[in-house]
Design a protein around this motif. Sequence first.
Motif, short mmCIF file in Angstrom:
data_model
loop_
_atom_site.label_atom_id
_atom_site.label_comp_id
_atom_site.label_asym_id
_atom_site.label_seq_id
_atom_site.Cartn_x
_atom_site.Cartn_y
_atom_site.Cartn_z
N UNK C 21 72.27 40.46 62.29
CA UNK C 21 73.13 38.65 61.30
C UNK C 21 72.68 38.76 60.21
N UNK C 22 71.37 39.50 60.75
CA UNK C 22 70.30 39.29 58.73
C UNK C 22 71.70 39.88 57.74
N UNK C 23 71.55 41.39 58.09
CA UNK C 23 72.17 42.12 57.69
C UNK C 23 73.26 41.74 57.05
N UNK C 24 74.16 41.25 58.11
CA UNK C 24 75.68 40.40 57.57
C UNK C 24 75.05 39.58 56.77
N UNK C 25 74.34 38.73 57.73
CA UNK C 25 74.04 37.07 56.60
C UNK C 25 74.01 37.82 54.79
N UNK C 26 73.11 38.47 54.65
CA UNK C 26 72.05 38.94 52.87
C UNK C 26 73.80 39.50 52.48
N UNK C 54 88.18 48.81 43.15
CA UNK C 54 86.98 49.08 42.62
C UNK C 54 86.57 48.51 43.39
N UNK C 55 86.14 46.96 43.52
CA UNK C 55 85.63 46.30 43.12
C UNK C 55 85.03 46.01 45.12
N UNK C 56 86.75 45.76 46.01
CA UNK C 56 87.07 46.60 47.41
C UNK C 56 85.75 47.41 48.00
N UNK C 57 86.80 48.67 47.20
CA UNK C 57 85.89 49.54 48.24
C UNK C 57 84.95 49.99 47.41
N UNK C 58 84.10 50.13 46.74
CA UNK C 58 83.26 51.12 46.03
C UNK C 58 82.27 50.22 46.91
N UNK C 59 81.46 49.05 46.37
CA UNK C 59 80.44 48.14 47.30
C UNK C 59 80.63 48.55 48.74
N UNK C 60 81.17 48.60 49.75
CA UNK C 60 81.30 49.52 50.79
C UNK C 60 81.22 50.19 50.82
N UNK C 61 81.88 51.53 49.93
CA UNK C 61 81.14 52.83 50.32
C UNK C 61 79.77 52.64 50.32
N UNK C 62 78.90 51.75 48.98
CA UNK C 62 77.91 52.38 49.01
C UNK C 62 76.92 51.30 49.94
N UNK C 63 77.46 50.65 50.86
CA UNK C 63 76.45 49.56 51.67
C UNK C 63 76.60 50.46 52.89
N UNK C 64 77.83 51.33 52.78
CA UNK C 64 78.02 52.43 54.17
C UNK C 64 76.60 53.69 53.84
N UNK C 66 74.13 53.71 52.23
CA UNK C 66 72.68 53.17 51.92
C UNK C 66 72.56 52.78 53.77
N UNK C 67 73.99 51.95 54.11
CA UNK C 67 72.75 51.75 55.63
C UNK C 67 72.74 53.13 56.58
N UNK C 68 73.22 54.47 56.20
CA UNK C 68 72.74 56.30 56.35
C UNK C 68 71.11 56.07 56.47
N UNK C 69 71.74 55.82 54.29
CA UNK C 69 70.58 57.20 53.95
C UNK C 69 68.84 55.64 54.50
N UNK C 70 68.79 54.53 54.85
CA UNK C 70 67.72 53.84 54.81
C UNK C 70 67.48 53.77 55.58
N UNK C 71 67.56 54.43 57.49
CA UNK C 71 66.97 54.71 58.56
C UNK C 71 66.84 56.16 58.92
N UNK C 72 65.61 55.79 58.66
CA UNK C 72 64.36 57.50 58.70
C UNK C 72 65.31 57.66 59.18
N UNK C 110 75.38 50.43 63.14
CA UNK C 110 73.77 49.50 62.22
C UNK C 110 74.24 49.33 61.41
N UNK C 111 74.33 50.75 60.61
CA UNK C 111 74.98 51.22 59.06
C UNK C 111 76.40 51.35 58.98
N UNK C 112 77.30 50.70 59.81
CA UNK C 112 78.72 50.39 59.72
C UNK C 112 78.66 48.84 59.41
N UNK C 113 77.55 48.10 59.51
CA UNK C 113 77.94 45.89 59.61
C UNK C 113 78.19 45.69 57.86
#
Lengths: 273, 273, 273
Positions: C21-26, C54-64, C66-72, C110-113
């Motif tokens: 919920x926190x991720x979705x809210x942010x 670009x505004x639709x797809x690129x941020x979604x890709x970056x978030x995806x 990031x979601x994978x990278x940030x999980x140790x 979690x990374x897809x949220x």
Amino acid sequence: MSLNLNNIVSSLQRSGTFINSLIAGLTIGGQQLFSSYTFRCPCQVGRNFYYGSAFLVVPALILLVAGYSLRGQMWKFASDYCCSCSLPRRRISPLERRLACLRFFSITGRALVAPLTWLAVTLLKGTYYECAASEFASVDHYPVFGNITASKREELLAGFPCDRSSASSDMTLVRDEVVLLHRYQSQMLGWILITLATTAVLVSCCLVSCCSPFSSLQHHYWTRHLENERALFEQAAEEHSRLLIRQRIKKLFGFAPGSEDITQIHIPSCQDW
Amino acid sequence: MSLNLNNIVSSLQRSGTFINSLIAGLTIGGQQLFSSYTFRCPCQVGRNFYYGSAFLVVPALILLVAGYSLRGQMWKFASDYCCSCSLPRRRISPLERRLACLRFFSITGRALVAPLTWLAVTLLKGTYYECAASEFASVDHYPVFGNITASKREELLAGFPCDRSSASSDMTLVRDEVVLLHRYQSQMLGWILITLATTAVLVSCCLVSCCSPFSSLQHHYWTRHLENERALFEQAAEEHSRLLIRQRIKKLFGFAPGSEDITQIHIPSCQDW
Amino acid sequence: MSLNLNNIVSSLQRSGTFINSLIAGLTIGGQQLFSSYTFRCPCQVGRNFYYGSAFLVVPALILLVAGYSLRGQMWKFASDYCCSCSLPRRRISPLERRLACLRFFSITGRALVAPLTWLAVTLLKGTYYECAASEFASVDHYPVFGNITASKREELLAGFPCDRSSASSDMTLVRDEVVLLHRYQSQMLGWILITLATTAVLVSCCLVSCCSPFSSLQHHYWTRHLENERALFEQAAEEHSRLLIRQRIKKLFGFAPGSEDITQIHIPSCQDW
């Protein structure tokens, strides 16, 4: 100071008057919010009555049902006294029966606070009643309605709550009078309801204190006794359940949680889970 | 005071009424926010219905699924009682089966709170229904629609929810009546839904408290027992897992983390990792 | 009180629902901020589509990503199971393989949220889609576009998202309809995406809880065990490494840093360095 606050809070929680005032206040506030957002009379023949009645009666019914449902006591009461299927052997003494009646009346009294407040507030405001009653106004004595067909008259009457600007000035005068009449009827009904409710509260308080099988001291003792019974039972049940679970966990893991002397731990096999 | 606050917080967390009210309140607030930001009826033939229905039904479905998914109990329940593949040897007694039914109904009840609130609020507000139903209004009896072709009429009807200023005053009158009619239908549907839901709550509360295999005291004990079981099991599992890991770390490094008497430390070989 | 707060905070940190919920809210908040500051449709032929996409797809890709990278966990997972070069001798049991699959799915979920929330919010808002789709609107049936050349028409269509005031009133009407149509398409796509995602969540939750090799209690134990293992191993490794370094420093300088009883200090020779 904090002890004092605690005492005040807990005595407020126990005081019926405070809770009833809170329920009534919330109902009045909710009614104001709700009706200003959603109520728009349809002003169409055959629909005004159902619309107005639904807004008058359905919320009151819902508040009544909610008042009963939210009281855990009610269900305890129902399952103990009404459903004899689960406990066929238990005998209920006449005293118990009278106490059960007393408790049922006290629950019903609390549950009636919100719906009666709703009805009283909406009737004193008059908007819903105006919409519901608009089609049934008797306008035979107005000369404006003399040479108008029945269906057209119905349509005009149904349009009264909506204040359409296209009407003639004669019709506006009639409309204002009809609206004032409905407002009068609605508010009189509201006052009658409030008077009846107040009388019923007074009479039932008298009856309860006169016909109760207990004197007032006894009643006070009995009320506290029930509360203490609940509290002590909960404490005992808590301890009993913790003991049981500790035994089961000891069998699974080889030690009880929080114990100091861990002689051996046990890795549970898949079979154990 | 802090102890008292803790008690109040934990009893609120356990109280179903409080949680249900919270869910309903959040749903109402979210609906107001959401609909004011995103809802704009397309006002085009063949699209209004899908658009309005999507806003009415899809969020309710999502809230239902979320209500089920977010309850950890649901999955515990599913894996314990529905999937017999993992535990083929365990027998389920009739009492357990009835308790499982009871728990399933309680989870379903909680999961239905948010979608029903959504439907009730949107129907009472009426904007989504107005958009969805705009194309299906019957306007044959209005003289304005007498000499208008079918395709033009469809277009006019689809444009009603958008309040285009270019319409004639006759058309505006018809529009107002149609909008009021849809508002009436929507709110009546809302009231019917609320009445049915309330009745269902009342009946199911009665059935549960009458047909439960437990008396009310037993039910109370059982609920607390389940909670205690979870809490104590978690505590024991935590301690057990820490003990196991300490032993393994001791084997690897030669000492347990946090221990005072370090006699020797051990540099693990590459084989040990 | 503070103990209680700590408990609440740590149980929230462990609860997947809260984090999601926190991720979705942010993501929603960031989308609102980001789009109100930076998004301005270029309204030029051949550029709208790339800009909006670009505004639709690129941020979604970056978030995806990031979601994978940030999980140790992800990298631990990758180095343990995918790269067999470093550990050629270790055998992976079928149970381990299934647990690894389970963990991979949980990390992916979690990374897809965040990316799914981004897509859903932007589609429901509709501004980006409006800009991207503006050139592809079919306006053949509008009489205004009858005697306009193809290049002029493309220019007009590309200018629709910008609300230029110089347009005629006929063109403004067409523009409003096209914008409403794109808003409709965008929001319908958003609803379809949300419905698909919700269904996928439900199905995967069912599959995981049914086909997991563990019962629910075992799963709970295993999750906590992994967490404890990580925490205790980190603590032990820290202490072990400090002890080792202290010993080596003592050999070099004659005393360990921070120790009180310094009997002799030792000036290291050039050989020792």
